[in-house]
Design an enzyme around this catalytic site. Structure first.
Site, PDB file in Angstrom:
ATOM      1  N   ASP A  97      52.397  28.741  27.166  1.00 57.17           N
ATOM      2  CA  ASP A  97      51.365  29.569  27.792  1.00 57.17           C
ATOM      3  C   ASP A  97      50.812  30.603  26.804  1.00 57.17           C
ATOM      4  O   ASP A  97      51.565  31.258  26.085  1.00 57.17           O
ATOM      5  CB  ASP A  97      51.944  30.329  28.988  1.00 57.17           C
ATOM      6  N   HIS A 138      47.750  32.518  28.084  1.00 54.85           N
ATOM      7  CA  HIS A 138      47.265  33.467  29.094  1.00 54.85           C
ATOM      8  C   HIS A 138      46.270  34.486  28.542  1.00 54.85           C
ATOM      9  O   HIS A 138      46.408  35.688  28.757  1.00 54.85           O
ATOM     10  CB  HIS A 138      48.442  34.182  29.756  1.00 54.85           C
ATOM     11  N   ASP A 161      47.957  26.630  30.707  1.00 53.98           N
ATOM     12  CA  ASP A 161      47.849  28.073  30.971  1.00 53.98           C
ATOM     13  C   ASP A 161      47.234  28.806  29.777  1.00 53.98           C
ATOM     14  O   ASP A 161      47.804  29.758  29.246  1.00 53.98           O
ATOM     15  CB  ASP A 161      49.223  28.653  31.328  1.00 53.98           C
ATOM     16  N   HIS A 172      47.309  27.232  35.860  1.00 59.14           N
ATOM     17  CA  HIS A 172      46.219  28.214  35.842  1.00 59.14           C
ATOM     18  C   HIS A 172      44.884  27.584  35.445  1.00 59.14           C
ATOM     19  O   HIS A 172      43.868  28.276  35.489  1.00 59.14           O
ATOM     20  CB  HIS A 172      46.549  29.375  34.899  1.00 59.14           C
ATOM     21  N   HIS A 212      55.369  27.389  31.551  1.00 60.02           N
ATOM     22  CA  HIS A 212      55.278  27.862  32.942  1.00 60.02           C
ATOM     23  C   HIS A 212      56.115  29.100  33.248  1.00 60.02           C
ATOM     24  O   HIS A 212      55.823  29.819  34.198  1.00 60.02           O
ATOM     25  CB  HIS A 212      55.659  26.707  33.880  1.00 60.02           C
ATOM     26  N   ASP A 262      28.945  32.532  44.643  1.00 59.55           N
ATOM     27  CA  ASP A 262      28.180  32.322  43.408  1.00 59.55           C
ATOM     28  C   ASP A 262      28.698  33.184  42.267  1.00 59.55           C
ATOM     29  O   ASP A 262      28.112  33.210  41.185  1.00 59.55           O
ATOM     30  CB  ASP A 262      26.690  32.598  43.645  1.00 59.55           C
ATOM     31  N   ASN A 273      24.795  51.717  49.866  1.00 62.77           N
ATOM     32  CA  ASN A 273      23.685  52.117  48.988  1.00 62.77           C
ATOM     33  C   ASN A 273      22.384  51.388  49.302  1.00 62.77           C
ATOM     34  O   ASN A 273      21.381  51.561  48.607  1.00 62.77           O
ATOM     35  CB  ASN A 273      24.052  51.914  47.518  1.00 62.77           C
ATOM     36  N   ASP A 321      21.225  48.351  48.957  1.00 61.89           N
ATOM     37  CA  ASP A 321      20.580  47.514  47.938  1.00 61.89           C
ATOM     38  C   ASP A 321      20.525  46.046  48.357  1.00 61.89           C
ATOM     39  O   ASP A 321      20.132  45.183  47.568  1.00 61.89           O
ATOM     40  CB  ASP A 321      21.301  47.646  46.598  1.00 61.89           C
TER      41      ASP A 321
END
Length: 700
Positions: free
Chosen positions: A161, A163, A190, A223, A453, A639, A679, A681
């Protein structure tokens, strides 16, 4: 003099033993909290999956939103994905001073990228998308299990890993050399999350993969998964770094992830997988699975149940759509469910197997059209599709069987006991014992397994009579000084040789005497960080702790024994920690062995309030749920813009209200979302999202 030497030796041994005990306790704290967070992630995903399974969309718009809530790139066809991530239309401005890429890539391009990233420069989005597109094309042609031989290189280096810790990758290349025709590498998953430079690591690994396709091999880790990335940093980091093109890059990355090979086999003797194995691991099945179906391994089970129900209904001769003509009239736009052809005799196993495949495929296609999900049609044959075509007469596996194979090799951990049990600590995969390891090695004629892992203090660790090797390459994973990183080199004799390191610039300039003092200081720093995280965890469960303490305080004295304190804390937090050993760091010693638990909890609250100036009851709720709230926010923000639009909030609330049996009109939902948009917006940011919870808590 002899007595003095013995006295000093005893003192030193006790001192080293105490340091080691402190290190081990600190390690247990970090690891328990990490696995607890992984459990929360899987529970949260299961909750959303349950909501989606039991939600009936009332319109095509709602159906589209629900179908895409957990989907990034898999709903795109080949041509659609290329069109969406159209890098050729992007212009690189004259002001851009970073590296430039042209394809096919050359070693000079990799060198330029290394130097640029060392200078904190970024690669332009056009080149990133181009690189991801080329990487995807290459990965699609690779088998699920990569086969590597030591005959073609002096040594093969296996890394664990990373990361998102770029300094560790720099250090590996500095110590071991860059990938080349004589220097092969296997990176065991990972690559991303947690660290701040996940994208840079991906760019470098994919660049070397394209330059040296026979010498660089990448395995998928747990991951490399869309749902895991939502919680652990990759999604937020990309969108924050490139608000204009971040969403396209993220979508392309997740599509690349699902094409990563699942394992690597060295000389047919050493199997390299990210997590581990189980008693049902089948390498023959892994070879033939269409791995790109699983953009998120966490979502496999839900879909399996849906497809299985369809298969059972059809084989039993049921057809709900045609059985209810009134429903067909109400929904004329829905495609008719296909009726299966007459089933051949079960005695003819070949014909029956082909009939089942055809029937199930027709039903899956019908389900996709029903929820408006288009399959990822490939414009060109892939390795997996060619294997499937040449093995039509072989066994037919269900989606659940395929999903479990991948889940086990990505999420499992070894254990010293015999057998194979569910991995309840992580919430996914299994624990496998030395007997399971022995059976797999014997079945496939292997010498040993290499996996990653799990963070290890020394960067590597053997278990199962040296038949399982864990290698972890991200040093300082929990805190500076918490652990070393390591990589392993294998020659033709397949004898492992380890190289350990710690990416710490300060330690390299110290003398030996200074380094000893620096090591003690690091242990203290790491220990302090671990106990700070543990106190935050305790504070986040204040209400549950008070209730449990009162159960032991029969006479309502406000005091309990320290033994009961340890039992109560474990029953609430379920971290599996040695609380009696940790007690001196968490609780002030008392002469009579009793603890005033209310004042102890008040002290915890004061410590947290000094950092966050809001009331303790509200702070407790935020501490306990912040990670989940962040993940929920990112799920709703489909999105990945960093903002929840009114439409996204509206559709998600429909999902929640259906589950909670709360009837709320569209106008009511619009009023609710406008009240959260402080706010004004037209969007909800994360601070507004948290503020809404704060206001609700205060009103309660």
């Amino acid at each position: 003099a002899f007595k003095a030497a013995v006295l000093i030796q005893r003192w030193y041994r006790r001192y080293v033993a105490r340091l080691e005990m402190r290190r081990r306790c600190t390690w247990r704290i970090f690891q328990s909290i990490e696995y607890s967070c992984e459990q929360d992630q899987i529970k949260l995903h299961n909750f959303f999956s349950y909501l989606m399974d039991h939600f009936t969309p009332s319109s095509s718009k709602e159906r589209d939103f629900i179908s895409r809530m957990f989907i990034t790139g898999e709903s795109f066809k080949e041509a659609e994905l290329e069109k969406y991530c159209d890098y050729e239309s992007m212009e690189v401005p004259d002001s851009y001073t970073g590296p430039h890429l042209s394809f096919p890539l050359l070693p000079d391009h990799a060198t330029a990228l290394l130097e640029a990233f060392k200078q904190k420069q970024q690669l332009h989005a056009r080149y990133v998308l181009n690189l991801l597109s080329e990487t995807r094309k290459h990965l699609k042609q690779l088998p699920n299990i990569s086969h590597v031989s030591t005959c073609y290189s002096e040594e093969i280096t296996v890394c664990g890993d990373l990361h998102g810790q770029l300094d560790d990758l720099f250090l590996i290349f500095y110590k071991n050399g860059l990938p080349s025709p004589s220097k092969s590498y296997v990176f065991n998953g990972d690559f991303v999350d947690r660290g701040k430079q996940s994208l840079e690591i991906l760019i470098l690994l994919f660049t070397f993969l394209l330059i040296y396709p026979k010498e660089v091999h990448l395995n998928r880790g747990n991951h490399e998964d869309h749902m895991v990335n939502l919680r652990y940093g990759l999604c937020v980091g990309l969108v924050t770094m490139s608000r204009v093109h971040g969403k396209k890059i993220l979508k392309m990355i997740h599509n690349v992830f699902c094409w990563l090979p699942l394992a690597t086999l060295i000389d047919q003797k050493v199997l390299i997988i990210h997590g581990g194995i189980s008693d049902t691991t089948d390498l023959d099945m892994l070879e033939k699975i269409k791995r790109n179906k699983f953009i998120s391994v966490l979502r496999g089970k839900k879909r399996k149940e849906s497809n299985t129900n369809v298969e059972i209904q059809e084989i039993n001769g049921e057809n709900k759509v045609e059985a209810d003509p009134a429903a067909n009239e109400a929904e004329p736009s829905l495609p008719l469910q296909p009726r299966p052809s007459q089933a051949p005799s079960i005695a003819n196993k070949l014909e029956f197997s082909r009939w089942v495949r055809q029937t199930v495929q027709e039903q899956i296609e019908w389900c996709r059209r029903l929820v408006d999900i288009s399959e990822s049609e490939e414009d060109e044959p892939t390795y997996s599709s060619m294997v499937s075509l040449t093995d039509l007469d072989g066994p037919c596996w269900t989606r659940e069987e395929e999903w479990k194979q991948i889940l086990d090799i990505l999420w499992s951990d070894p254990m010293p006991q015999e057998g194979c049990t569910v991995n309840t600590v992580r919430g996914g995969g299994c624990y496998f014992g030395p007997d399971v390891t022995g059976k797999i090695l014997e079945k496939y004629n292997l010498q040993f397994l290499i996996r990653s892992h799990e963070c290890k203090q020394e960067g590597y660790e053997f278990c199962h009579n040296r038949k399982v090797l864990t290698i972890f390459s991200a040093s300082n994973y929990y805190e500076i000084g918490s652990n070393r990183g390591a990589y392993v080199k294998l020659g033709p004799d397949l004898v492992p040789h380890f190289v350990q390191y710690q990416a710490n610039k300060t330690a390299h300039t110290l003398t030996m005497t200074q380094r000893q003092g620096f090591t003690v200081a690091l242990i203290s720093r790491v220990e302090e960080s671990a106990f700070r995280a543990l106190r935050e965890k305790l504070f986040a469960h204040t209400s549950a702790l008070i209730s449990t303490f009162k159960a032991y305080d029969k006479d309502n004295t406000g005091r309990i024994t320290l033994s009961n304190w340890a039992t109560a804390v474990e029953s609430v937090l379920h971290l599996g920690l040695p609380w009696r050993m940790l007690r001196p760091q968490l609780v002030r010693s008392t002469a009579d062995g009793m603890l005033e638990y209310k004042s102890w909890l008040d002290d915890l609250a004061m410590e947290q309030r000094s950092q966050e100036h809001i009331q303790s009851s509200l702070l407790e709720v935020i501490y306990r749920n912040r990670s989940n709230l962040e993940t929920i926010f990112r799920i709703i923000d489909r999105d990945h813009s960093g903002l929840i639009s009114f439409e996204e909030f509206h559709q998600t609330w429909k999902l929640f209200s259906s589950h909670m049996n709360i009837e709320l009109t569209d106008d009511g939902i619009n009023d609710l979302v406008r009240s959260i948009d402080f706010n004004k917006d037209g969007n909800i940011d994360f601070n507004e999202f948290l503020e809404a919870f704060r206001l609700v808590k205060q009103s309660q």
